[in-house]
Design an enzyme around this catalytic site. Structure first.
Site, PDB file in Angstrom:
ATOM      1  N   ARG A  35       0.858  -1.185   0.000  1.00  0.00           N
ATOM      2  CA  ARG A  35       0.000   0.000   0.000  1.00  0.00           C
ATOM      3  C   ARG A  35       0.894   1.235   0.000  1.00  0.00           C
ATOM      4  O   ARG A  35       1.803   1.346   0.820  1.00  0.00           O
ATOM      5  CB  ARG A  35      -0.913   0.043   1.228  1.00  0.00           C
ATOM      6  CG  ARG A  35      -1.857  -1.147   1.365  1.00  0.00           C
ATOM      7  CD  ARG A  35      -2.864  -0.902   2.487  1.00  0.00           C
ATOM      8  NE  ARG A  35      -3.527  -2.116   2.898  1.00  0.00           N
ATOM      9  CZ  ARG A  35      -4.574  -2.664   2.278  1.00  0.00           C
ATOM     10  NH1 ARG A  35      -5.049  -2.080   1.190  1.00  0.00           N
ATOM     11  NH2 ARG A  35      -5.135  -3.763   2.721  1.00  0.00           N
TER      12      ARG A  35
ATOM     13  N   HIS B  87       3.135  -9.515   1.071  1.00  0.00           N
ATOM     14  CA  HIS B  87       2.848  -8.553   2.126  1.00  0.00           C
ATOM     15  C   HIS B  87       4.112  -8.090   2.850  1.00  0.00           C
ATOM     16  O   HIS B  87       4.054  -7.220   3.714  1.00  0.00           O
ATOM     17  CB  HIS B  87       1.874  -9.204   3.127  1.00  0.00           C
ATOM     18  CG  HIS B  87       1.297  -8.269   4.136  1.00  0.00           C
ATOM     19  ND1 HIS B  87       1.572  -8.367   5.481  1.00  0.00           N
ATOM     20  CD2 HIS B  87       0.451  -7.212   4.015  1.00  0.00           C
ATOM     21  CE1 HIS B  87       0.921  -7.422   6.148  1.00  0.00           C
ATOM     22  NE2 HIS B  87       0.239  -6.703   5.280  1.00  0.00           N
TER      23      HIS B  87
END
Length: 541
Positions: free
Chosen positions: A211, A271
């Site tokens: 992100r 991740h």
């Protein structure tokens, strides 16, 4: 629920959408110091009779639905990005999975909504007050409401570990650097990539992005690096939930600039938080690393608590190169020297470490487990923690969110405590400490103790080995465990209770970290100011 005035007794229903483009609340005129506000849905309710002139209003019920946001993606498709884009468009039509409505809703209206939405009874949530309480945060920006706000936590610039350095690579060569956000500025991470982009000796940059912010300076630097002729490899996780569209846009811009972009791995989300800079130096090629617990997002770094390690440890660098070979190519997962990487090895590592503490306790050796995560739901990990507790291992868990382990059960978990710290900042760092028979080991990383993190994602947990940084990391955990302001402890009935302050000092771990960061920087500035000035003499004197 409406009743027709012309055809008496004829019942019908109408749904009025609350416009998201309008403010959720409006201030009304008031006398004196009193301030009055009205919600948008209440204004709509007051004027429904004008909207439905031919009907009589029998009942009104504000409600909100939550749709299934999971994307159905063919990861074997020839054009993976196009598949993601198609799925995003379908998300708005996803199956309703939750219905929120007010308590004491008219029964006919309730039945109509359940039938129309085809929702299960266990997906219905009746609330007492307004639906969607996020509108309260808007009061923070209203003039006159300043007293409702926290005093801001402003990061120290630069972080203490980088004080006095303009060359970030020199600082890392001289020793590992640990930064604690947002108490210490995230700019050091931004500058790490920015300096690498401009440095003529940097050959390559490799980074994972899960992100990022809407106007990311890190991506701007990666683009600049590619334009400067450096080899830039970026894994942009297109399956990052609710950031898919943003990540697609960034991936296209990075590709256009000449970066090598990977969209993630089939069947797995990537991740882990890692950036690798390969630099040519006088004594050969050196690898510089940033390893983090949080995203490369300069916006959320101001309100999320995270930790980041900078190092040029050669063995860490070798592990980093191996990891990038796995996530950017077709390499088999290697045997890492220091890294713990999911999905091939992290579960077995944590299970081994918990079992080892259990065995140490049985042998009378020093034992203990202290863990900070966002969520703890993995059944096998929970089972092993129960076994450790029964063996006498002291287990201290700091779990901000979901925790399926229950502490304080007689004969099962008397030696386990579970605390949740919810304060001004969102707790996001993951830290793992094991007493290891008197030689404590501490790790940080991107993974929570959930099946998805251990089995279905590429995650990275790394050790803190520098003695100075280990001591600092131990201190961070100790400060959190001493929190008496924002901490709540889970009881054996799964309820949470705040700390009983009688006879105890009021301590906020978040404010303590903030004040410590400020004090540390002031001390360094004072030392620099008071340092002896040595004149430079000519060689002839």
């Amino acid at each position: 629920r409406l009743s027709s005035k012309e055809n008496k007794g004829e019942k019908c229903f109408a749904v009025v959408q609350v416009p998201s483009i309008l403010p959720r609340f409006t201030e009304l005129p008031a006398d004196g110091d009193t301030r009055c506000f009205i919600l948008l849905e209440d204004i709509i309710t007051d004027y429904l009779e004008e909207l439905f002139e031919l009907h009589e209003i029998k009942a009104v019920c504000p409600f909100r639905i939550t749709r299934n946001s999971d994307l159905t993606i063919d990861e074997e498709a020839d054009d993976f990005m196009y598949e993601i884009e198609k799925s995003i468009k379908r998300r708005k039509r996803g199956r309703p999975v939750r219905l929120e409505l007010l308590q004491h809703t008219d029964e006919d209206t309730r039945k109509f909504l359940i039938k129309a939405l085809n929702i299960n009874e266990n997906g219905i949530y009746e609330v007492q007050g307004p639906i969607d309480l996020t509108f309260f945060s808007k009061f923070a920006n209203i003039p006159g409401c300043e007293k409702l706000c926290f005093a801001p936590i402003r990061p120290t610039t630069p972080p203490g570990d980088f004080f006095g350095y303009t060359d970030i690579f020199r600082a890392i060569r001289e020793g590992d650097r640990l930064v604690h956000h947002p108490y210490e500025t995230f700019d050091c991470v931004v500058q790490f990539i920015a300096q690498a982009a401009e440095d003529e000796n940097v050959l390559a940059i490799k980074q994972t992005l899960y992100r990022v912010s809407g106007n990311s300076p890190i991506i701007a630097s990666l683009i600049k690096a590619a334009e400067n002729g450096k080899q830039v490899t970026v894994l942009v996780e297109l399956k990052a939930r609710f950031d898919e569209e943003n990540n697609i846009n960034w991936a296209k811009k990075l590709e256009k600039a000449g970066c090598h972009v990977i969209y993630g791995l089939t069947g797995l989300k990537t991740h882990c938080k890692i950036a690798l800079v390969v630099r040519r130096e006088e004594d050969g090629i050196r690898r510089y690393l940033h390893l983090g617990t949080g995203n490369y997002n300069d916006s959320t770094a101001k309100i999320y608590t995270d930790l980041g390690l900078f190092t040029c440890n050669e063995q860490f660098g070798a592990d980093a190169s191996s990891l990038f070979n796995v996530i950017t190519g077709y390499s088999r997962p290697p045997e890492y020297k220091h890294f713990i990487v999911a999905p091939h090895g992290m579960r077995s590592f944590f299970e081994y470490m918990i079992r080892q503490e259990t065995e140490n306790a049985k042998k009378g050796l020093p034992s203990g487990i202290t863990v900070k995560v966002n969520s703890l739901v993995d059944p096998k990990i929970i089972e092993l923690l129960y076994e450790a507790s029964k063996a006498g291992v002291r287990v201290q868990l700091i779990v901000r969110g979901i925790c399926c382990l229950i502490p304080g059960i007689e004969g099962v978990s008397e030696n386990i405590t579970v605390m949740s710290i919810v304060g001004q900042l969102l707790e996001h760092s993951r830290i793992f400490r094991f007493e290891n028979a008197g030689n404590p080991r501490i790790y940080m990383g991107s993974a929570d103790w959930m099946p998805r993190n251990l089995d279905r994602r590429v995650e990275l947990v790394f050790p803190i080995e520098d003695e100075t940084q280990k001591a600092r990391a131990f201190g961070i955990l100790d400060t959190m465990l001493s929190d008496t302001t924002n901490a709540r402890f889970m009881q054996s009935d799964t309820s949470y209770e705040h700390v009983d302050l009688r006879g105890k000092k009021k301590i906020s771990s978040q404010l303590t970290f903030y004040h410590e960061a400020q004090a540390r920087l002031k001390e360094l500035q004072s030392i620099e100011k008071d340092s002896v000035l040595i004149p430079i003499h000519s060689a002839e004197e």
